[in-house]
Design an enzyme around this catalytic site. Sequence first.
Site, PDB file in Angstrom:
ATOM      1  N   ARG A 116      37.002   8.207 -53.611  1.00 59.70           N
ATOM      2  CA  ARG A 116      37.891   6.965 -53.152  1.00 59.70           C
ATOM      3  C   ARG A 116      37.178   5.894 -53.879  1.00 59.70           C
ATOM      4  O   ARG A 116      37.842   4.837 -54.378  1.00 59.70           O
ATOM      5  CB  ARG A 116      38.548   6.900 -51.965  1.00 59.70           C
ATOM      6  CG  ARG A 116      39.261   5.640 -51.703  1.00 59.70           C
ATOM      7  CD  ARG A 116      40.216   5.640 -50.586  1.00 59.70           C
ATOM      8  NE  ARG A 116      39.631   6.560 -49.443  1.00 59.70           N
ATOM      9  CZ  ARG A 116      38.970   6.088 -48.474  1.00 59.70           C
ATOM     10  NH1 ARG A 116      38.310   4.845 -48.760  1.00 59.70           N
ATOM     11  NH2 ARG A 116      38.291   6.780 -47.439  1.00 59.70           N
ATOM     12  N   TYR A 130      53.359 -13.990 -64.175  1.00 57.53           N
ATOM     13  CA  TYR A 130      54.051 -12.727 -64.051  1.00 57.53           C
ATOM     14  C   TYR A 130      54.791 -12.718 -62.872  1.00 57.53           C
ATOM     15  O   TYR A 130      54.493 -12.824 -61.645  1.00 57.53           O
ATOM     16  CB  TYR A 130      52.848 -11.754 -64.073  1.00 57.53           C
ATOM     17  CG  TYR A 130      53.399 -10.234 -63.770  1.00 57.53           C
ATOM     18  CD1 TYR A 130      54.274  -9.800 -64.984  1.00 57.53           C
ATOM     19  CD2 TYR A 130      53.448  -9.757 -62.793  1.00 57.53           C
ATOM     20  CE1 TYR A 130      54.500  -8.545 -64.789  1.00 57.53           C
ATOM     21  CE2 TYR A 130      53.844  -8.318 -62.631  1.00 57.53           C
ATOM     22  CZ  TYR A 130      54.487  -7.772 -63.818  1.00 57.53           C
ATOM     23  OH  TYR A 130      54.892  -6.602 -63.559  1.00 57.53           O
ATOM     24  N   ASP A 143      44.491 -14.140 -65.355  1.00 59.42           N
ATOM     25  CA  ASP A 143      45.183 -13.102 -65.735  1.00 59.42           C
ATOM     26  C   ASP A 143      45.200 -13.078 -67.384  1.00 59.42           C
ATOM     27  O   ASP A 143      46.122 -14.008 -67.816  1.00 59.42           O
ATOM     28  CB  ASP A 143      46.674 -13.055 -65.250  1.00 59.42           C
ATOM     29  CG  ASP A 143      47.542 -11.818 -65.779  1.00 59.42           C
ATOM     30  OD1 ASP A 143      47.300 -10.994 -66.709  1.00 59.42           O
ATOM     31  OD2 ASP A 143      48.437 -11.557 -64.916  1.00 59.42           O
ATOM     32  N   LYS A 178      49.186  -2.510 -70.049  1.00 61.55           N
ATOM     33  CA  LYS A 178      49.665  -3.306 -71.341  1.00 61.55           C
ATOM     34  C   LYS A 178      48.612  -2.982 -72.562  1.00 61.55           C
ATOM     35  O   LYS A 178      48.640  -2.041 -72.836  1.00 61.55           O
ATOM     36  CB  LYS A 178      50.037  -4.748 -70.885  1.00 61.55           C
ATOM     37  CG  LYS A 178      50.661  -5.010 -69.690  1.00 61.55           C
ATOM     38  CD  LYS A 178      52.122  -4.464 -69.715  1.00 61.55           C
ATOM     39  CE  LYS A 178      52.802  -4.577 -68.379  1.00 61.55           C
ATOM     40  NZ  LYS A 178      52.802  -5.777 -67.652  1.00 61.55           N
TER      41      LYS A 178
HETATM   42  C1  LIG Z   1      52.512  -6.029 -66.270  1.00 60.16           C
HETATM   43  C2  LIG Z   1      51.679  -7.437 -65.595  1.00 60.16           C
HETATM   44  C3  LIG Z   1      51.205  -7.518 -64.632  1.00 60.16           C
HETATM   45  C4  LIG Z   1      51.313  -6.410 -63.659  1.00 60.16           C
HETATM   46  O1  LIG Z   1      50.653  -4.975 -63.988  1.00 60.16           O
HETATM   47  P1  LIG Z   1      51.266  -3.500 -63.578  1.00 60.16           P
HETATM   48  O2  LIG Z   1      50.304  -2.521 -64.071  1.00 60.16           O
HETATM   49  O3  LIG Z   1      52.651  -3.520 -63.898  1.00 60.16           O
HETATM   50  O4  LIG Z   1      50.972  -3.784 -61.927  1.00 60.16           O
HETATM   51  C5  LIG Z   1      50.286  -8.486 -64.321  1.00 60.16           C
HETATM   52  N1  LIG Z   1      50.428  -9.436 -65.088  1.00 60.16           N
HETATM   53  C6  LIG Z   1      51.088  -9.366 -66.178  1.00 60.16           C
HETATM   54  C7  LIG Z   1      50.836 -10.863 -67.285  1.00 60.16           C
HETATM   55  C8  LIG Z   1      51.760  -8.227 -66.868  1.00 60.16           C
HETATM   56  O5  LIG Z   1      52.098  -8.522 -67.783  1.00 60.16           O
END
Ligand SMILES: *Cc1c(COP(=O)(O)O)cnc(C)c1O
Length: 386
Positions: A55, A107, A180, A205
Amino acid sequence: MSSNKSPRWSKRTLSAQAMGHTDPVTNAVVSPIHVATTYLRDPDNQYSTGYVYGRPDNATVREAEGVIAMWEEADAALVFSSGMSAATAVFLALAPGDHVVAPTVMYWALRNWLLTDAKHWGLVIDFVDTSDVDAVRNAVQPNRTKLVWLETPSNPLWSISDIAAIAKIAHAAGAKVAVDSTVATPVFTRPLTLGADIVMHAATKSLNGHSDVIAGALATAKQDALWARIVANRRNLGAILGPFEAFLLIRGMRTLDLRVRAAAANAADLAQRFSNHAHVSAVLYPGLKTHPGHDIAARQMQGGFGGMLSIRVRGGEASAVATAAGVGLWKRATSLGGVESLIEHRASIEGAGSPCPPDLLRLSAGIEDVEDLFADLDQALRRAHG
Ligand SMILES: *Cc1c(COP(=O)(O)O)cnc(C)c1O
């Protein structure tokens, strides 16, 4: 967690070889997947390898973290079970009463979490237009603001925030900056080198890039007290990525540089072409000179403006939805950053309170032939306009 101090080779090279990891037992050029949940204790009661239990830590996960830390020029990186678990691990590392500045355009699922659940933790959050440096300056409260959260380019308008300018403001007030950087990718922007403290990725992504893994990542400039709380959060909340997913993520990152450059070239080409399209009223792409964030993007993004763009369809929401219905090659789906191109009517996902105009279609450019991508969307626009 892993650090990278002496990058002799280029990032593209190191990523292609997953930092050169091989298997010491067989000399295989691909590391094995480490699936064990528990590890032998030494006779003297120590754990000399540093691995105790699955973990907190895992060797395959560490390998993925090493690649991400290299890309981001970070002191350390952590991989999570999703982008959301990575992002929330940062907010949950703050203390009740801490003040946070976050963007109005960001997001959607994370914004919703900040608006609903984060208040149960006692966080006080102000949402401001972070593409406006003065708005951030006015929102940051010395000694009370503990975190400025940025997303650049930000969903789904691709607004640009000036990381370097905002980092100066935040640091002068005693606050950290987290970015982000999912859409920018480490190929085009390295927020830690611009003064940010933490960078976050939805590794789901572009980092993975094949729409087959849910994963998240954080990388830090310094392993400080905030980072220690984030490490504890991942361990205690059980938010580590599984080893099989970590293996897929490593495999995806071997081609990160090639994929995101190809996708960004397609996005730039499509942005130009749809700017001159009879059925498109506006194209939102930071690579276009008409984009309000273009000058900052040109400074802080190197080598490309990413694979995400949006178009606003003449005729309003009905025409936009009809256009999305009329594509064949583009895939009508949420998410972004995969090798396949995706199209989405965002307003119907985001619902009330969204800054997204109803005539907007969000496009995630993949790596297909750009002529095919243009032809398919062009015929859908024409059909939607009868
Ligand atoms: C998809 C996304 C997230 C969240 O990611 P997950 O893997 O779906 O939890 C956060 N920020 C951005 C800009 C995203 O495109």
